[in-house]
Design an enzyme around this catalytic site. Structure first.
Site, short mmCIF file in Angstrom:
data_model
loop_
_atom_site.label_atom_id
_atom_site.label_comp_id
_atom_site.label_asym_id
_atom_site.label_seq_id
_atom_site.Cartn_x
_atom_site.Cartn_y
_atom_site.Cartn_z
N PHE A 30 -2.94 3.81 -7.92
CA PHE A 30 -3.38 5.18 -7.75
C PHE A 30 -4.10 5.57 -9.14
O PHE A 30 -4.24 6.69 -9.41
CB PHE A 30 -2.01 6.14 -7.58
CG PHE A 30 -1.31 5.74 -6.35
CD1 PHE A 30 -1.87 6.03 -5.08
CD2 PHE A 30 -0.06 5.51 -6.86
CE1 PHE A 30 -0.96 5.58 -3.95
CE2 PHE A 30 0.76 5.15 -5.41
CZ PHE A 30 0.11 4.98 -4.34
N ILE B 245 -4.71 -3.48 -3.53
CA ILE B 245 -3.62 -2.43 -4.02
C ILE B 245 -2.72 -1.81 -3.20
O ILE B 245 -2.14 -0.95 -3.47
CB ILE B 245 -4.42 -1.29 -4.92
CG1 ILE B 245 -5.55 -0.39 -3.96
CG2 ILE B 245 -5.34 -1.91 -6.24
CD1 ILE B 245 -5.98 0.79 -4.90
N GLY B 246 -2.67 -2.47 -1.89
CA GLY B 246 -2.05 -1.88 -0.97
C GLY B 246 -2.31 -1.55 0.11
O GLY B 246 -1.85 -1.06 1.20
N ARG C 47 -18.50 3.55 7.86
CA ARG C 47 -18.01 2.60 8.64
C ARG C 47 -16.65 2.39 8.47
O ARG C 47 -16.16 2.13 7.19
CB ARG C 47 -18.94 1.53 8.76
CG ARG C 47 -18.57 0.44 10.03
CD ARG C 47 -19.43 -0.68 9.63
NE ARG C 47 -19.37 -1.47 11.13
CZ ARG C 47 -19.91 -2.82 10.89
NH1 ARG C 47 -20.70 -3.20 9.98
NH2 ARG C 47 -20.05 -3.56 11.99
N GLU D 204 -9.76 7.75 -1.74
CA GLU D 204 -9.56 9.02 -2.56
C GLU D 204 -9.76 10.13 -1.62
O GLU D 204 -9.27 11.28 -1.95
CB GLU D 204 -10.25 8.93 -3.88
CG GLU D 204 -10.52 7.63 -4.34
CD GLU D 204 -10.43 7.28 -6.02
OE1 GLU D 204 -9.87 8.17 -6.63
OE2 GLU D 204 -10.88 6.29 -6.21
N LYS E 104 -6.38 0.91 11.98
CA LYS E 104 -4.91 1.04 11.32
C LYS E 104 -4.97 1.29 10.12
O LYS E 104 -4.27 2.25 9.54
CB LYS E 104 -4.05 -0.12 12.05
CG LYS E 104 -2.61 0.11 11.66
CD LYS E 104 -1.95 -1.22 12.06
CE LYS E 104 -1.75 -1.57 13.57
NZ LYS E 104 -0.98 -2.46 13.80
N THR E 105 -5.33 0.52 9.18
CA THR E 105 -5.12 0.47 7.77
C THR E 105 -5.99 1.69 7.37
O THR E 105 -5.54 2.33 6.18
CB THR E 105 -5.79 -0.68 7.04
OG1 THR E 105 -7.21 -1.17 7.24
CG2 THR E 105 -4.78 -1.95 7.25
#
Ligand code: MOS
Length: 731
Positions: free
Chosen positions: A235, A463-464, A620, A697, A625-626
């Site tokens: 973050f 970063i996940g 785009r 963000e 899902k992510t």
């Protein structure tokens, strides 16, 4: 069937849920010993002396590094923080919790016990802890946006035209210190082999960590290797290379053994940055039809003592470009305190700045008795009014429309306190979101082996958020082979360099390079095939790469045969792409529309967010899902900002008093309602060849304003600070 966009499962999902994915603190090396940081218990002054006798005599203790014996580190120019106290370079104390020593012992428990036995005598000085008391001493940042632009800007004459408006507002908003609270703590395992340093560390930027450590230890970048295959959240707190990573390497050099140094949860409130507190003054002036005449946004953000470095929360940059207003000025100022150095935190600037701006816009709409969305549309910026350039793309109108429709905005009754359900006041609030579309140079290597399997490599980070997964999808489409045959490797500085995973730029930076590298690989394979002859005048364009074969009209050659002939184990290309001149011609931003419903018990003042809809133009989307996970996560982060998150600092001692995840309030599942996210389709291939604008963000921007505006609509009480608490609305 294109893979880009498909909601495929994370390629690393199984590794993560089974615990097989290794995080920095989980790597093991023979002979490893443990470092524990000792921190100052005063906020200002200096160290008079240490008494180490008790600690040094404790079992397992190898050594204790203090400013007396740490030796000199260098200060590489690119590094945000300078190299004073927290790196044990002098005895000045500039904030409570500053690192003043590292205890190294055989086990973690031994190091912790000895760290607690280190005695320190201080010269105590008076600490500056109140930002409000020091506002009059605010100063302009010296390196605003790393020197890329001045901290102030203006167009027209906002102060001159302010008074000509029909409605004039002059308001002050406050946001608190917030901490990132990533699930994975900051952790480093450092090992020297002669003059070569290998570091496993939790970082959003392996290239930056490599450059920083090389600079500090005065060795060549090629002698530093950074490894970080997985990250448990950052973050922004893992964007810079903070002192604990350096101290781990220093400790390893001192004891000539690998050293592991993991921050405790409490230390994560002093050792790796935070979102600074802001005080923001906003002046808006509008004509009777809701056209903005004049805008002023003066932002103050809290800082450490200047000797530690500089960070400035760029609160007013969104204000410059979001609405078409001819007369506008913004300023950014810093207030130096005895506090650690602040840093980027998810949507740094936009999260706090748009809370103020979009609250003020709601206040203006209410004063004009105009629908809040209609008021935004009245001031819609068709082109970037600050940079005087067209937007690369902007689908904000569609975000407003689709978000409003999904939320049912047309059923809102305008008057505050006019919607209720028995004893419960209902409020509907709205705010705009925006975040810049960033891109930096990134390099990618692609290899195809004899079996036609592909390895794609880049020194980027996951970063996940799903870098492994989406880059595999990009490569799959670019090569025309299934994702199962593609492996994406990242998180190692020995791979081709890529930028920090910050500023929501990983996809827009690395994605185009994956595409370009895959295209180059195809050309190289065709070259190799054609150079073998026998294609009877078939055009290069007509050749296809499919199922491990080069396929022509009447001939197929196995790629394995080409690899074999080349004498190498694989065919390989490496490509770097970077932003071109489009950056000069266009303004690049993502947009969104945030809609909140709150339900407030009219007697008790308990605030619940009961519904949330966010509609986004993020360009785009690579994986539905992510992407949806990131949008929901960002909105959740915004709900935390609106109602819960606040780091509290004791004015007497300058100490964080809620340095734990029990008393630093964050949303849990029960705090989060159904969140509906809408992706407004908009392939922005002007911004980058992949068409993605970045999504990390954007979804948290505007959330706090939408909720504050909903609280006003429910109660008639305007709260100009976050977090909004029960006591703020019980009037
Ligand atoms: Mo983000 S605050 O740019 O990691």
């Amino acid at each position: 069937m294109p893979m880009i966009g498909k909601p495929i499962d994370r390629t690393d999902g199984r590794l993560k849920v089974t615990g097989a994915a290794r995080y920095a603190a989980e790597f093991r090396l023979p002979g490893v010993v443990h470092g524990v940081l000792v921190q100052s218990t005063i906020a200002a002054g200096s160290i008079a002396g240490f008494d180490l006798s008790e600690a040094e005599a404790m079992p397992g203790v190898l050594t204790i590094i203090t400013p007396d014996n740490a030796g000199k580190l260098q200060h590489p120019e690119h590094v945000q923080q300078t190299v004073p106290g927290p790196l044990l370079q002098n005895k000045d104390i500039l904030f409570n919790g500053q690192h003043i020593a590292v205890v190294i012992a055989g086990t973690l428990e031994q190091a912790e016990a000895a760290a607690a036995a280190v005695r320190v005598r201080y010269f105590n000085a008076e600490a500056a802890t109140s930002m409000d008391a020091l506002l009059s001493q605010a100063y302009p940042p010296k390196h605003f946006r790393n020197g890329a632009r001045p901290p102030d800007s203006s167009r027209g004459d906002p102060d001159g035209t302010f008074n000509s408006g029909a409605v004039k507002l002059d308001l002050t908003y406050i946001t608190p210190i917030e901490h990132h609270n990533a699930m994975e703590p900051h952790a480093t395992l450092a090992a020297w082999n002669g003059d070569k340093l290998t570091v496993w560390t939790a970082t959003q930027g392996i290239s930056g960590a490599q450059a920083t450590l090389a600079g500090q230890f005065g060795i060549d970048k090629s002698d530093v290797r950074i490894i970080c295959p997985y990250l448990g959240g950052g973050f922004g707190s893992k964007g810079n290379t903070w002192p604990p990573a350096t101290l781990a390497a220093l400790a390893a050099r001192t004891v000539k053994r690998p050293v592991k140094l993991v921050l405790s949860r409490a230390q994560m409130y002093t050792s790796n940055g935070y979102r600074p507190r802001t005080v923001q003054k906003i002046k808006l002036s509008s004509d009777i039809d809701g056209r903005l005449i004049s805008v002023r946004h003066d932002g103050f953000s809290s800082m450490s003592q200047p000797a530690l470095g500089e960070f400035s929360e760029p609160v007013a940059l969104a204000t410059e470009m979001l609405y078409a207003c001819p007369d506008l000025a913004v300023t950014h100022r810093l207030v130096a305190l005895n506090a650690p150095l602040p840093t980027y935190m998810r949507a740094p600037g936009e999260a706090s700045g748009v809370f103020a701006l979009e609250s003020a816009m709601d206040e203006m709409a209410a004063a004009l008795k105009m629908d809040p969305i209609k008021f935004r549309l009245q001031n819609y910026a068709e082109t970037d009014p600050h940079e005087n350039k067209p937007f690369a793309s902007k689908a904000l109108r569609a975000c407003y429309e689709q978000g409003a429709q999904a939320f049912g905005w047309d059923k809102r009754s305008a008057e505050p306190r006019s919607m209720r359900d028995g004893n419960t006041l209902i409020g509907w609030g709205f705010a705009t979101s925006t975040y810049p579309t960033n891109r930096q140079p990134a390099a990618v290597r692609v290899r195809m082996d004899r079996a036609g399997n592909v390895t794609v490599q880049s020194g980027t980070q996951d970063i996940g958020t799903g870098t492994y997964t989406v880059m595999t999808q990009v490569a799959s489409d670019a090569l025309g082979i299934p994702v199962q045959r593609i492996r994406f490797e990242l998180g190692d500085s020995s791979l081709p360099p890529a930028p920090v995973s910050g500023g929501s730029q990983t996809v827009a930076s690395v994605g185009p390079s994956v595409q370009a590298a895959c295209a180059a690989l195809i050309e190289k394979i065709k070259d190799m095939a054609l150079s073998g002859g026998g294609w009877r005048g078939q055009s290069r364009e007509a050749l296809q790469i499919r199922d491990g074969l080069v396929v022509g009209a009447d001939r197929r050659v196995p790629i394995g045969a080409l690899v074999e002939k080349s004498g190498h184990p694989f065919i390989e290309v490496e490509v770097q792409t970077k932003p071109g001149e489009e950056k000069q011609r266009f303004s690049m931003h993502a947009f969104g529309a945030q809609f909140a419903e709150v339900r407030i018990d009219q007697d008790l003042g308990e605030i619940r967010v009961s519904r949330f809809v966010g509609a986004f133009d993020a360009g785009r989307v690579l994986n539905a899902k992510t992407a949806s996970s990131q949008l929901i996560g960002g909105i959740t982060y915004g709900i935390g900002m609106a109602l819960l998150e606040e780091t509290l600092v004791d004015g007497e001692t300058g100490r964080v008093v809620n340095a734990n995840v029990a008393e630093y309030l964050m949303p849990v599942n029960a705090d989060i309602p159904d969140i509906q996210t809408i992706i407004v389709p908009n392939d922005d291939t002007t911004s980058n060849p992949l068409g993605a604008k970045g999504i990390g963000e954007l979804p948290m921007v505007g959330v706090a304003a939408a909720i504050a505006n909903a609280v006003y609509h429910a109660t008639g009480v305007r709260v100009r600070k976050v977090p909004i608490r029960i006591e703020d609305i019980l009037v």
